[in-house]
Design a protein around this motif. Structure first.
Motif, PDB file in Angstrom:
ATOM      1  N   MET A   1       0.823  -1.225   0.000  1.00  0.00           N
ATOM      2  CA  MET A   1       0.000   0.000   0.000  1.00  0.00           C
ATOM      3  C   MET A   1       0.844   1.256   0.000  1.00  0.00           C
ATOM      4  N   ILE A   2       1.950   1.258   0.724  1.00  0.00           N
ATOM      5  CA  ILE A   2       2.761   2.472   0.787  1.00  0.00           C
ATOM      6  C   ILE A   2       3.397   2.773  -0.563  1.00  0.00           C
ATOM      7  N   ASN A   3       3.621   1.735  -1.364  1.00  0.00           N
ATOM      8  CA  ASN A   3       4.222   1.926  -2.686  1.00  0.00           C
ATOM      9  C   ASN A   3       3.189   2.152  -3.781  1.00  0.00           C
ATOM     10  N   ALA A   4       1.919   2.040  -3.438  1.00  0.00           N
ATOM     11  CA  ALA A   4       0.858   2.236  -4.429  1.00  0.00           C
ATOM     12  C   ALA A   4       0.586   3.727  -4.594  1.00  0.00           C
ATOM     13  N   SER A   5       0.603   4.201  -5.811  1.00  0.00           N
ATOM     14  CA  SER A   5       0.284   5.606  -6.061  1.00  0.00           C
ATOM     15  C   SER A   5      -1.185   5.726  -6.441  1.00  0.00           C
ATOM     16  N   GLY A   6      -1.745   6.904  -6.238  1.00  0.00           N
ATOM     17  CA  GLY A   6      -3.125   7.129  -6.613  1.00  0.00           C
ATOM     18  C   GLY A   6      -4.098   6.832  -5.493  1.00  0.00           C
ATOM     19  N   PRO A   7      -5.390   6.857  -5.809  1.00  0.00           N
ATOM     20  CA  PRO A   7      -6.431   6.647  -4.801  1.00  0.00           C
ATOM     21  C   PRO A   7      -6.369   5.243  -4.196  1.00  0.00           C
ATOM     22  N   LEU A   8      -6.949   5.121  -3.001  1.00  0.00           N
ATOM     23  CA  LEU A   8      -7.016   3.825  -2.326  1.00  0.00           C
ATOM     24  C   LEU A   8      -8.459   3.543  -1.898  1.00  0.00           C
ATOM     25  N   PRO A   9      -9.363   3.367  -2.865  1.00  0.00           N
ATOM     26  CA  PRO A   9     -10.726   2.996  -2.507  1.00  0.00           C
ATOM     27  C   PRO A   9     -10.760   1.561  -1.979  1.00  0.00           C
ATOM     28  N   ALA A  10     -11.887   1.163  -1.430  1.00  0.00           N
ATOM     29  CA  ALA A  10     -12.003  -0.142  -0.773  1.00  0.00           C
ATOM     30  C   ALA A  10     -11.629  -1.298  -1.693  1.00  0.00           C
ATOM     31  N   ASP A  11     -12.089  -1.255  -2.950  1.00  0.00           N
ATOM     32  CA  ASP A  11     -11.805  -2.386  -3.838  1.00  0.00           C
ATOM     33  C   ASP A  11     -10.315  -2.511  -4.150  1.00  0.00           C
ATOM     34  N   ARG A  12      -9.627  -1.381  -4.255  1.00  0.00           N
ATOM     35  CA  ARG A  12      -8.187  -1.451  -4.504  1.00  0.00           C
ATOM     36  C   ARG A  12      -7.440  -1.948  -3.266  1.00  0.00           C
ATOM     37  N   ILE A  13      -7.862  -1.514  -2.095  1.00  0.00           N
ATOM     38  CA  ILE A  13      -7.267  -2.011  -0.858  1.00  0.00           C
ATOM     39  C   ILE A  13      -7.406  -3.528  -0.787  1.00  0.00           C
ATOM     40  N   ASP A  14      -8.587  -4.039  -1.137  1.00  0.00           N
ATOM     41  CA  ASP A  14      -8.815  -5.493  -1.118  1.00  0.00           C
ATOM     42  C   ASP A  14      -7.900  -6.206  -2.106  1.00  0.00           C
ATOM     43  N   GLN A  15      -7.712  -5.607  -3.277  1.00  0.00           N
ATOM     44  CA  GLN A  15      -6.831  -6.219  -4.286  1.00  0.00           C
ATOM     45  C   GLN A  15      -5.389  -6.294  -3.786  1.00  0.00           C
ATOM     46  N   LEU A  16      -4.925  -5.180  -3.208  1.00  0.00           N
ATOM     47  CA  LEU A  16      -3.556  -5.160  -2.681  1.00  0.00           C
ATOM     48  C   LEU A  16      -3.408  -6.137  -1.520  1.00  0.00           C
ATOM     49  N   ALA A  17      -4.448  -6.246  -0.715  1.00  0.00           N
ATOM     50  CA  ALA A  17      -4.415  -7.180   0.410  1.00  0.00           C
ATOM     51  C   ALA A  17      -4.310  -8.614  -0.086  1.00  0.00           C
ATOM     52  N   ALA A  18      -5.105  -8.950  -1.082  1.00  0.00           N
ATOM     53  CA  ALA A  18      -5.085 -10.315  -1.625  1.00  0.00           C
ATOM     54  C   ALA A  18      -3.717 -10.648  -2.200  1.00  0.00           C
ATOM     55  N   LEU A  19      -3.112  -9.704  -2.914  1.00  0.00           N
ATOM     56  CA  LEU A  19      -1.784  -9.924  -3.488  1.00  0.00           C
ATOM     57  C   LEU A  19      -0.723 -10.112  -2.413  1.00  0.00           C
ATOM     58  N   ALA A  20      -0.945  -9.518  -1.224  1.00  0.00           N
ATOM     59  CA  ALA A  20       0.010  -9.645  -0.114  1.00  0.00           C
ATOM     60  C   ALA A  20      -0.251 -10.893   0.725  1.00  0.00           C
ATOM     61  N   GLY A  21      -1.255 -11.665   0.350  1.00  0.00           N
ATOM     62  CA  GLY A  21      -1.540 -12.897   1.086  1.00  0.00           C
ATOM     63  C   GLY A  21      -2.483 -12.727   2.252  1.00  0.00           C
ATOM     64  N   VAL A  22      -3.181 -11.597   2.300  1.00  0.00           N
ATOM     65  CA  VAL A  22      -4.122 -11.345   3.383  1.00  0.00           C
ATOM     66  C   VAL A  22      -5.433 -12.095   3.112  1.00  0.00           C
ATOM     67  N   ASP A  23      -6.012 -12.675   4.160  1.00  0.00           N
ATOM     68  CA  ASP A  23      -7.363 -13.220   4.077  1.00  0.00           C
ATOM     69  C   ASP A  23      -8.298 -12.014   4.102  1.00  0.00           C
ATOM     70  N   VAL A  24      -8.779 -11.605   2.924  1.00  0.00           N
ATOM     71  CA  VAL A  24      -9.515 -10.351   2.800  1.00  0.00           C
ATOM     72  C   VAL A  24     -10.828 -10.389   3.582  1.00  0.00           C
ATOM     73  N   ALA A  25     -11.542 -11.508   3.530  1.00  0.00           N
ATOM     74  CA  ALA A  25     -12.809 -11.604   4.256  1.00  0.00           C
ATOM     75  C   ALA A  25     -12.586 -11.431   5.762  1.00  0.00           C
TER      76      ALA A  25
END
Length: 247
Positions: free
Chosen positions: A165-189
């Motif tokens: 997330m810190i390296n992501a540029s631009g807006p951080l709406p909920a759906d993008r946060i979820d995408q970044l979380a999934a890529l990092a191995g987070v259990d999004v649910a």
């Protein structure tokens, strides 16, 4: 500047003494003469005004920093001892670095290059404590809540998500946060469920109160082994780190 100082000193000496009524007229004339001398000097050397303003600003900044360091001394436990805060690095480091950060802050993204480099160079010798300090709107708050919820899944998961997330540029709406979380191995649910925990918002509010006590008005804001470095000033950060390592 020294010449002006000499003029002002002479004026202060002249008018700082007690005046008798008999001297009042003479002193008034002298006052006018000195005023003309000072006025003429300033007109011939207008740069002294700029120098004076710079000095005033320097003194104001020095007073502000004195206040910040006094606040740090009063809040040591909250700065370094809050077990809720995410941490990278060793448990018994030589140097501890605290960063107040916001995921939407472009300067935090720049500073993270230095943070990552230090982590790679020094490993467990340096510990980073991250203060989630969302000050740039609803997206910032959402991102911090998500990051702290992901921390429940382990510090390694938080670290990957944090960097993403810190390296992501631009807006951080909920759906993008979820995408970044999934890529990092987070259990999004699970993250979304944990985000509703009142303890996470309480943690963020406590950090906000601490930041206000320390007069943190922007991010990133670093405390490098007790030395304050505001902004993404990698040179100042590195100098502070090397001083601390020399110890």
């Amino acid at each position: 500047m020294l010449r002006l100082f000499a003029i002002m000193t002479a004026a202060a000496f002249l008018f700082g003494c007690q005046q008798s009524p008999a001297d009042a007229q003479l002193n008034e004339r002298s006052r006018e003469e000195v005023g003309e001398i000072v006025r003429a000097y300033i007109l011939e050397n207008p740069e002294v005004i700029e120098e004076a303003l710079i000095e005033l600003q320097r003194r104001a900044q020095a007073r502000e920093m004195e206040n910040v360091y006094s606040a740090i001394e009063r809040n040591v436990a909250a700065i370094y001892g809050d077990e809720r805060d995410p941490r990278f690095g060793g448990d018994e480091p030589d140097v501890t670095i605290v960063e107040f950060m916001d995921y939407k802050c472009s300067y935090c993204r720049v500073a993270n290059e230095w943070v990552t480099d230090v982590n790679e160079r020094y490993g467990d010798r340096v510990q980073f404590i991250f203060k989630e300090y969302p000050i740039l709107g609803p997206d910032s708050l959402e991102a911090s809540r998500a990051a702290l919820a992901a921390l429940n899944q382990g510090p390694e998961i938080y670290e990957l998500f944090h960097r993403s997330m810190i390296n992501a540029s631009g807006p951080l709406p909920a759906d993008r946060i979820d995408q970044l979380a999934a890529l990092a191995g987070v259990d999004v649910a699970q993250m979304r469920t944990d985000m509703e925990d009142e303890a996470i918002m309480a943690h963020i509010l406590d950090v906000r109160a601490l930041g206000q006590a320390l007069e943190v008005s922007g991010t990133p804001f670093f405390i490098v082994d007790g030395t304050v470095v505001a902004g993404a000033n990698s040179l100042a950060l590195e100098e502070a780190l090397q001083r601390a390592l020399r110890g």
